[in-house]
Design an enzyme around this catalytic site. Structure first.
Site, PDB file in Angstrom:
ATOM      1  N   ARG A  51     -46.574 -30.657  23.514  1.00 59.36           N
ATOM      2  CA  ARG A  51     -45.906 -31.513  22.845  1.00 59.36           C
ATOM      3  C   ARG A  51     -45.613 -32.599  22.285  1.00 59.36           C
ATOM      4  NH1 ARG A  51     -46.502 -36.297  25.858  1.00 59.36           N
ATOM      5  NH2 ARG A  51     -48.574 -35.440  27.096  1.00 59.36           N
ATOM      6  N   TYR A 105     -18.499 -35.362  19.713  1.00 62.81           N
ATOM      7  CA  TYR A 105     -18.920 -34.205  20.386  1.00 62.81           C
ATOM      8  C   TYR A 105     -18.989 -35.300  21.567  1.00 62.81           C
ATOM      9  CZ  TYR A 105     -21.599 -30.925  23.195  1.00 62.81           C
ATOM     10  OH  TYR A 105     -22.505 -30.639  24.101  1.00 62.81           O
ATOM     11  N   ASP A 177     -24.601 -37.528  12.514  1.00 61.63           N
ATOM     12  CA  ASP A 177     -24.764 -36.262  13.275  1.00 61.63           C
ATOM     13  C   ASP A 177     -24.398 -34.630  11.975  1.00 61.63           C
ATOM     14  OD1 ASP A 177     -24.389 -33.194  14.653  1.00 61.63           O
ATOM     15  OD2 ASP A 177     -23.776 -34.079  16.306  1.00 61.63           O
ATOM     16  N   LYS A 202     -27.201 -24.962  16.615  1.00 59.40           N
ATOM     17  CA  LYS A 202     -25.133 -23.850  15.971  1.00 59.40           C
ATOM     18  C   LYS A 202     -26.204 -23.701  14.336  1.00 59.40           C
ATOM     19  CE  LYS A 202     -24.211 -26.707  19.168  1.00 59.40           C
ATOM     20  NZ  LYS A 202     -24.380 -25.835  20.501  1.00 59.40           N
TER      21      LYS A 202
HETATM   22  N1  PLP Z   1     -23.547 -32.613  18.975  1.00 62.11           N
HETATM   23  C1  PLP Z   1     -22.546 -31.316  18.907  1.00 62.11           C
HETATM   24  C2  PLP Z   1     -21.470 -32.058  17.282  1.00 62.11           C
HETATM   25  C3  PLP Z   1     -22.515 -30.090  19.237  1.00 62.11           C
HETATM   26  O1  PLP Z   1     -21.467 -29.329  18.986  1.00 62.11           O
HETATM   27  C4  PLP Z   1     -23.127 -30.221  20.207  1.00 62.11           C
HETATM   28  C5  PLP Z   1     -23.235 -28.823  20.455  1.00 62.11           C
HETATM   29  O2  PLP Z   1     -22.091 -28.200  20.711  1.00 62.11           O
HETATM   30  C6  PLP Z   1     -23.914 -31.057  20.158  1.00 62.11           C
HETATM   31  C7  PLP Z   1     -24.068 -32.394  19.781  1.00 62.11           C
HETATM   32  C8  PLP Z   1     -25.490 -30.452  21.274  1.00 62.11           C
HETATM   33  O3  PLP Z   1     -26.422 -29.648  21.339  1.00 62.11           O
HETATM   34  P1  PLP Z   1     -26.819 -29.239  21.868  1.00 62.11           P
HETATM   35  O4  PLP Z   1     -26.218 -28.297  23.144  1.00 62.11           O
HETATM   36  O5  PLP Z   1     -28.089 -28.136  21.362  1.00 62.11           O
HETATM   37  O6  PLP Z   1     -27.906 -30.300  22.670  1.00 62.11           O
END
Ligand code: PLP
Length: 387
Positions: A51, A105, A177, A202
């Site tokens: 953790r 997102y 991001d 991803k």
């Molecule tokens: N940020 C973006 C641009 C995303 O496309 C995604 C998921 O599709 C996330 C954050 C969230 O990622 P996670 O599903 O691993 O929590």
């Protein structure tokens, strides 16, 4: 090894590998031990425990990621949202204010609009390519500014240089991001951003078999986020660290192929009579094409499109495709298609989605590493069957 003098391809393969190698193992072994011998003499956050994000598997994958982005430090988390929420909750406290890109997102949007206010943190949306309008949104409590390098799902590219400069001028933490761009195409820290976030689920993993996230930046700030993660508990398991490290070794190869495939597919779709609109920064008609060409080493593997025939045609098109799976998520070796209004952005109120330009028939494509000619042929046959 000195990572700064090496090319990205070499860093992706070698950085972070323990030296000396563990019992000579060429690949970092999986250290599936929850805890390690510790006599309690050190500080709490240094106790070796899963953790607390400090097993040998954490160390290996985090060092590789920091080297890939040319940053001092990196931290991996149990999902992308764990990286985003833990970073935001480290940088912001009750009474603070956040500036955030309006088109992003769905999960990030939902967290900011639904959860932050309950914690006493306020926010204002900003128009991502209109820096002149940002100053009016600043308050004495503004602490951070947050954008996506290439936004999900409309592939908008904010004025990234202006974001980093604005943050410096006003003493804000700049957060980005960087999932859609990946370190292969854009390295935010080198461009003046404080924190680069990754949905490692991803492209970094690249094989659609692990959920994970990452935070990359200066040692002090990443260290503060680690302490918060230690408390919130969103650590990545060593086996998942191993899978992530394994995937990252081929990152440069995969992403360059995805850049090429997406460019070819976007151009073919853009020229097709049945397609009304294609969103891809590599197309000259994209509103931020010039900026993207200046800042990015590649335009990425993500695109979205709208068919001229509306929702019925879109549905027929998606189900006539034979290579991509109809599935949310992105960044893997296999091509995927999804309708964000039904998946990644279904949590947004419909009127808000439409105001952002995310129509019900928008299709997002994550372009894989298949042969580009096969993908183009498959999309064209599906378009002809959708008419
Ligand atoms: N940020 C973006 C641009 C995303 O496309 C995604 C998921 O599709 C996330 C954050 C969230 O990622 P996670 O599903 O691993 O929590």
């Amino acid at each position: 090894m000195s990572h700064t003098r090496k090319h990205l391809d070499t860093i992706a393969v070698h950085a972070g590998t323990p030296t000396p190698r563990v019992l000579g193992a060429v690949v970092t072994p999986i250290f599936q031990s929850a805890m390690y011998e510790d006599d309690g003499a050190g500080a709490y956050h240094d106790i070796r425990y899963i953790r607390l994000n400090n097993t040998p598997n954490h160390a290996a994958v985090q060092a590789k990621l920091a080297a890939l982005e040319g940053a001092e430090a990196a931290l991996v988390t149990s999902s992308g949202m764990a990286a985003i929420t833990t970073a935001l909750l480290t940088v912001l406290r009750a009474g603070d204010h956040l500036l955030i890109q309006n088109s992003l997102y769905g999960g990030t949007h939902a967290f900011v609009t639904r959860d932050l206010e309950g914690l006493g943190i306020s926010f204002s949306f900003i128009a991502d390519d209109d820096p002149g309008s940002w100053e009016a949104k600043l308050t004495p409590a503004t602490r951070a500014i947050y954008v996506e390098t290439i936004s999900n799902p409309l592939m908008r590219v904010p004025d990234l240089e202006a974001v980093a400069a604005f943050a410096k001028k006003h003493g804000l933490v700049s957060m980005i991001d960087n999932t859609f761009a990946t370190p292969v195409n854009f390295r935010p820290v080198e461009r003046g951003f404080d924190l680069s976030l990754h949905i490692a689920t991803k492209y970094l993993n690249g094989h659609s078999y692990v959920a994970s996230g990452a935070v990359v930046g200066a040692e002090g700030l990443v260290g503060r986020i680690k302490y918060k993660l230690d408390h919130l508990g969103g650590s990545l398991d060593p086996h998942a660290c191993f899978l992530l490290e394994r995937g990252m070794k081929t990152l440069a190869l995969r992403v360059r192929r995805q850049n090429e495939n997406a460019q070819k597919l976007a151009s073919a779709l853009d020229a097709h009579a049945a397609v009304a609109r294609v969103h891809y920064p590599g197309l000259v008609g994209h509103p931020a094409h010039a900026r993207s060409a200046r800042l990015f080493d590649g335009m990425g593997g993500m695109l979205s499109l709208e068919l001229a025939g509306g929702l019925g045609a879109t549905d027929r098109f998606m189900h006539a495709l034979t290579i991509p799976a109809v599935a949310p998520s992105l960044g893997g070796v296999e091509s995927l298609v999804t309708r964000p209004a039904l998946t990644s952005h279904s949590d947004l109120p419909p009127e808000e989605r439409r105001a952002l330009g995310i129509t019900d028939s928008l299709v997002r494509v994550s372009v894989g590493i298949e042969a580009a000619d096969d993908l183009v042929e498959d999309f064209e046959q599906a378009l002809s069957r959708a008419a």
